[in-house]
Design an enzyme around this catalytic site. Structure first.
Site, short mmCIF file in Angstrom:
data_model
loop_
_atom_site.label_atom_id
_atom_site.label_comp_id
_atom_site.label_asym_id
_atom_site.label_seq_id
_atom_site.Cartn_x
_atom_site.Cartn_y
_atom_site.Cartn_z
N ASN A 270 3.36 53.59 27.51
CA ASN A 270 2.23 54.52 27.64
C ASN A 270 2.54 55.96 27.21
O ASN A 270 1.65 56.67 26.76
CB ASN A 270 1.60 54.47 29.04
CG ASN A 270 2.55 54.83 30.14
OD1 ASN A 270 3.76 54.87 29.96
ND2 ASN A 270 2.01 55.10 31.32
N CYS B 208 0.74 56.41 34.97
CA CYS B 208 1.12 56.10 36.35
C CYS B 208 0.52 57.12 37.31
O CYS B 208 0.33 56.86 38.48
CB CYS B 208 2.64 56.10 36.46
SG CYS B 208 3.37 57.62 35.84
N GLU C 58 11.19 54.60 38.13
CA GLU C 58 9.89 55.30 38.06
C GLU C 58 8.85 54.21 37.89
O GLU C 58 8.68 53.68 36.78
CB GLU C 58 9.87 56.27 36.88
CG GLU C 58 10.85 57.42 37.00
CD GLU C 58 10.43 58.47 38.03
OE1 GLU C 58 9.29 58.39 38.53
OE2 GLU C 58 11.26 59.34 38.34
N GLU D 20 12.93 62.38 38.11
CA GLU D 20 13.22 62.78 36.73
C GLU D 20 12.70 64.19 36.54
O GLU D 20 11.61 64.53 37.00
CB GLU D 20 12.56 61.82 35.74
CG GLU D 20 13.23 60.45 35.75
CD GLU D 20 12.79 59.53 34.63
OE1 GLU D 20 11.61 59.55 34.26
OE2 GLU D 20 13.64 58.78 34.12
#
Ligand code: NAP
Length: 497
Positions: free
Chosen positions: A166, A299, A265, A473
């Site tokens: 994505n 997300c 993640e 991150e």
């Protein structure tokens, strides 16, 4: 190779320019078997090009290179690592246009968004170029005075980086940046739908001076076959994965054997809360970003829009007006604001979630009907009066569908927002600072947007709680994920033993 873009010069040129082989030990190689995998254009459903399709043997070769390069890379001066990242940041920005076009071709997002992602992706390299020279340690004396404790940070070792489709460029730089800065070598496996951005990135890092073997890129249609032996083999020291919670669980189990450190993640189910005192202009603007960034394939996408009953009608009507005004079309077309979804399966999932919500009583204010024609397009859609038991409240929609659920009470809405196994991000819209802080603290998420629909920033610790992941991150902590602590115990006063 079929090339539907052969007549459109900029597209044909970027496709021709990007490497299509595996990148192992600084060399571009075909898969040992000679196999290739097709990369499709989601706007047409046609094949854009073929890239090498790695087998487990190719994966092992890539890891051999990463393992061999690790000691010398770990010993490189931080300034050298920093400047490689800085140069790569500059090259990415210089090539914004071609990287954006490439991303739009393989992933579908409109060019304007792709340009935005190029800038966002580049920022991770700039941020981590600045972090590379700030890795610190410590020195203390033990409370009894008997020992000196010298604390140092060392790279964790060869890493495996797995990315989703994505955000084809940014998900790569968000991992490669801190790994390079920390002194780790790596094997990157991008998603098979969007390998081209990662291959282009490998070329850029090479130009920027990254030594052979530090980054290896393996494209494959056999993710499970290639990855599992690497994770179980005892040579990988770290997995950094971005993708679905479902796949994350499988990989965590595989990491257990060799006790591989992980950063995960994973997916989200973001609640978007609009209170009765919210600035509705800001809330609708925020909803457009939190819902429509990346066509909803994020997300961080607002999955459940909880809106106070007293403003739910007005909010929904204004949102529907904005959504209906968006231009849907191939991302390469000027003026396109909503590109195709990644593929037919992705669109099929969105269609079935909308059908289910409507069958359970939701009302379609705009959209909701799949257009005819090629490509996996789906129109911006607003559903109101979505019942709590609708399937889309329990799964990532991953499409341009806003689901508005009315609420009456703050405690109830916080409970409903937290009633999910995910916990990546939440959004709160209110003019009341006390309420913003109170609700922000109570939301079981790793991130909260307060009167904003965008939380992603390289300078911030991005990540989730619960089943949305492990680790962070970006931000000051991003590099920590790639560093180990070591301490030397040194007797005080020169004593031994
Ligand atoms: P996915 O199906 O989990 O795939 C992610 C990556 O894992 C792909 O490269 C995929 O390759 C690979 N993979 C799948 N099964 C594997 C296995 N058994 N062993 C090794 N690798 C495997 O996710 P996606 O559909 O690409 O991406 C969408 C998901 O990513 C959503 O859930 C979204 O929320 C999440 N996401 C999270 C973040 C975050 O920062 N938290 C950011 C972006 C996306 P194959 O496709 O070849 O299987």
């Amino acid at each position: 190779m079929t090339d539907p873009h052969s007549n459109t010069a900029p597209e044909a040129a970027v496709l021709r320019g990007v490497p299509k082989q595996l990148f192992i030990d600084g060399k571009w190689l075909d898969a040992a078997s000679g196999a290739t995998l097709a990369v499709d254009d989601p706007a047409t459903g046609e094949v854009l090009c073929e890239v090498a399709d790695a087998s487990p043997a190719d994966g092992a070769l890539a890891l051999d290179a990463a393992v061999a390069a690790q000691p010398a890379w770990a010993a490189t001066a931080p300034r050298v690592r920093s400047e490689i990242l800085r140069r790569a940041y500059e090259i990415i920005l210089e090539r914004t246009e071609e990287l954006a076009r490439l991303m739009t071709l393989e992933m579908g997002k409109p060019l304007a968004e792709a340009r935005g992602e190029v800038a966002y992706a580049a920022e991770f390299f700039r941020w981590f170029s600045e972090e590379a020279v700030r890795i610190d340690g410590g020195f203390t004396t033990t409370p009894d005075g008997g020992n000196r404790v010298l604390v140092m940070r060392q790279p964790v070792g060869p890493c495996l980086l797995i990315t989703p489709w994505n955000f084809p460029l940014a998900m790569g730089t968000r991992k490669i940046g801190p790994a390079v800065a920390a002194g780790c070598t790596m094997v990157l496996k991008p998603a098979p739908q969007t390998p081209l951005s990662s291959l282009a990135l490998a070329g850029i890092l090479t130009e920027a001076g990254l030594p052979e073997g530090v980054l290896n890129v393996v494209t494959t249609s056999d993710a499970a076959g290639v990855i599992e032996p690497l994770l179980r083999g005892g040579r990988i020291r770290k997995l950094s994965f971005t993708g679905s919670t479902q796949v994350g669980r499988i990989l965590l189990a595989q990491c257990a054997d060799a006790v591989v450190r992980t950063s995960m993640e994973l997916g989200g189910n973001a609640p978007f809360l609009v209170f009765e005192d919210a600035d509705l202009d800001a809330a609708v603007d925020g909803a457009m970003v939190a819902k429509m960034r990346n066509m909803g394939e994020a997300c961080t996408a607002a999955n459940r829009m909880f809106v106070h009953r007293s403003v739910a009608g007005e909010f929904s009507a204004r949102l529907a007006e904005r959504m209906a005004a968006l231009t849907v079309g191939p991302g390469t077309e000027p003026g396109s604001e909503v590109g195709p979804l990644i593929d037919a399966a992705g669109r099929g999932k969105v269609e079935s979630l909308v059908r289910d919500a409507v069958e359970r009583g939701a009302t379609v204010l705009t959209g909701g009907r799949t257009p005819d024609g090629p490509g996996s397009f789906y129109p911006p859609t607003v559903l109101t009066g979505v019942p709590a038991d609708a399937e889309l409240t329990r799964t990532e929609i991953f499409g341009p569908v806003a689901a508005v659920i009315p609420f009456d009470d703050e405690d109830d809405v916080v409970r409903a927002a937290n009633d999910t196994e995910w916990g990546l991000v939440g959004y709160v819209f209110t003019r009341d600072l006390d309420r913003a802080l109170r609700v922000g603290e109570r939301l079981e998420t790793g991130m909260v947007g307060v009167n904003t629909g965008l939380v992603s920033n390289p300078a911030a610790p991005f990540g989730g709680v619960k089943q949305s992941g492990l680790g962070r991150e970006g931000g000051r902590v991003g590099i920590e994920e790639f560093l180990e602590y070591k301490y030397l115990a040194i007797p005080a006063g020169g004593r031994r033993g």
